[in-house]
Scaffold this active site. Structure first.
Site, PDB file in Angstrom:
ATOM      1  CB  SER A  36      -0.937   0.036   1.386  1.00  0.00           C
ATOM      2  OG  SER A  36      -0.353   0.838   2.396  1.00  0.00           O
ATOM      3  CE  LYS A  37      -0.151   8.154  -2.451  1.00  0.00           C
ATOM      4  NZ  LYS A  37      -1.420   9.368  -2.365  1.00  0.00           N
ATOM      5  NE  ARG A  38      -2.567   3.910   4.943  1.00  0.00           N
ATOM      6  CZ  ARG A  38      -3.160   2.639   5.387  1.00  0.00           C
ATOM      7  NH1 ARG A  38      -2.845   2.173   6.249  1.00  0.00           N
ATOM      8  NH2 ARG A  38      -4.107   2.022   4.590  1.00  0.00           N
TER       9      ARG A  38
END
Ligand code: GLU
Length: 487
Positions: free
Chosen positions: A256-258
């Site tokens: 994920s981007k996070r």
């Protein structure tokens, strides 16, 4: 128009501001399917959701595709026979097709107010039912609809899903998938503001653009029965579907981007090479069969086949990416490596030094470019280090023999007038020979004295060249002082 016999695939990103690894893989597979069959690869920007619009996001898409070599044959910037290729410029088209669908009985006008829908949602939620539209406006007569339209009552257009039966479609990766129609919602196709929803625009465009193979992420698999029903309601030919498995960080978490490791830019910033990233991404869910794993883009085009795509989730394996990156670094010329490593070398070394030599020393061992600055951090300044570094079981060095090696090394090196790699090599190896000791007895302590580190790129000779004569001799002096204290 386009050639009806050719394979046409598309990459249809929404401009979110970054290129997720999974999206780049979708683009790559779509490109490979088209190119391996002599077809066309089309770029379409799906920006119907204006609230999610991110400034500069389209440029990131262009840049990533260009950098990786996924060059499109038709697209917003270059045009093509079925443009425009940006959904926000195609509004009228969607409206027209939605109205046609109403005529054909595949869609209907819905005048439900926000309040009514909200109330329905509350009731569904309270009773634990899925929040599906209850079909309130489905059976309005033509006259009733016309009257409401004439009054200017706001409306949406909804898809009319058959109330009974089931919908089956075939996916090339996941096989036949069937969904009971009663589980499918009468989704909105055209919103109150006249704009299409993503699901509707996508189908209309895929048809009008002559897309033969729809390649996309698995997250769209569950919507595909609804897309299929739209094709059927229009009487259009259904494309070949290829849904790609998810890309996972580990067994349970999606990439994920996070986490700062999900995008193409993240990987490039970490010092991976574009070619290596593309090669690695290709293998995330696709196998060419056999042992070979290194493929350039043109080589992938030659061997790509849809049957090699796996349905199991692909786990992002940093070690494998490291290995592939290393293979690409090793395969390039020294000139090329020097050129791409230079900004990283300069990050690690501010003082004047032979960057070509550094590149030469780094190339056989380098895993990723971002490791370089730290590997060179001893050049500008000798770090404080412990005399214990001189003690190596493997090299059979200890405080005593290290001290005498450094003294002897200093004596031979001081005599050198020409500080070249060959001369330094001859002086140190010659010294070990004349002392009748193993090379390590001389080279280990000299390397420690020069670097203050246990691990360095290159050995004593290369480091001495990198540091230059004066700095090398001064560091050997410091080593001698340190060892004297611990004798
Ligand atoms: N616009 C969608 C996305 O960016 C792609 C949908 C599709 O490929 O069908 O995820």
């Amino acid at each position: 128009m386009f050639n009806k016999d050719e394979v046409r695939t598309r990459f249809a990103p929404s401009p979110t501001g970054y290129m997720h690894v999974g999206n780049l893989r979708t683009a790559l597979y779509a490109y490979l399917i088209a190119k391996s069959k002599g077809g066309k690869f089309i770029l379409r920007i799906e920006d119907t959701d204006q609230e999610r619009y991110v400034e500069g996001a389209v440029d990131i898409i262009y840049k990533t595709l260009k950098d990786t070599g996924l060059i499109w044959d038709e697209g917003p910037d270059i045009g093509g026979p079925v443009g425009p290729y940006i959904q926000s410029q195609r509004r009228d088209i969607y409206k027209k097709y939605a109205e046609e669908l109403v005529e054909r009985g595949g869609a209907y006008y819905c005048f439900c107010t926000k309040e009514r829908l909200e109330e329905m949602r509350r009731i569904h939620e309270a009773s634990g039912m899925p929040n599906k539209y209850d079909g309130h406006c489905r059976h309005l007569s033509k006259e009733e609809v016309n009257e409401l339209l004439a009054k200017g009552v706001p409306y949406v257009i909804r898809q009319k899903i058959p109330e009974t039966g089931e919908t089956t479609f075939h996916d090339e990766v996941f096989g036949d998938i069937t969904a009971p129609n009663e589980t499918l919602d009468d989704n909105i196709l055209i919103k109150t503001d006249g704009l299409p929803t993503y699901n509707f625009a996508n189908v209309i465009d895929d048809h009008l653009m002559g897309i033969t193979h729809v390649v996309r992420g698995i997250e769209y698999l569950s919507s595909t029965p609804k897309y299929n029903l739209l094709y059927e309601a229009f009487g259009w030919e259904i494309p070949t579907y290829i849904h790609c498995p998810p890309v996972m960080k580990d067994a349970t978490q999606k990439l994920s981007k996070r986490n700062g490791d999900a995008s193409y830019e993240d990987l490039i910033n970490k010092g991976y090479l574009t070619e290596a990233v593309l090669n690695y991404i290709a293998l995330l869910g696709w196998s060419p069969g056999g042992e070979r794993e290194i493929y350039t883009l043109p080589e992938m085009v030659k061997v790509f086949d849809i049957s090699g795509i796996s349905k199991s989730p692909a786990i992002f394996d940093n070690n494998k990416l490291d290995w592939i990156n290393g293979e690409y670094i090793r395969a390039m010329s020294l000139e090329k490596f020097h050129e791409i490593a230079l900004p990283w070398i300069k990050k690690g070394v501010k003082s004047e030094t032979d960057t070509k030599l550094i590149a030469e020393v780094l190339q056989p061992r380098c895993v990723k470019l971002s490791d370089i600055p730290e590997q060179l951090d001893f050049i500008d300044k000798l770090p404080d280090y412990s005399a214990d570094l001189y003690v190596s079981k493997k090299m059979k060095t200890n405080y005593q023999n290290s001290l005498s090696s450094l003294k002897e090394a200093k004596a031979v090196l001081e005599k050198l007038t020409d500080w070249t790699r060959d001369n330094i090599h001859e002086a140190l190896f010659g010294l070990a020979a004349s002392l009748q000791v193993k090379n390590g007895i001389v080279l280990w302590p000299v390397r420690v004295a020069l670097s203050g580190k246990q691990f360095t790129p290159g050995g004593a000779v290369e480091i001495a060249v990198m540091l230059g004569r004066d700095e090398s001799l001064s560091r050997i002096d410091k080593g001698i002082e340190l060892l004297k204290k611990v004798q």
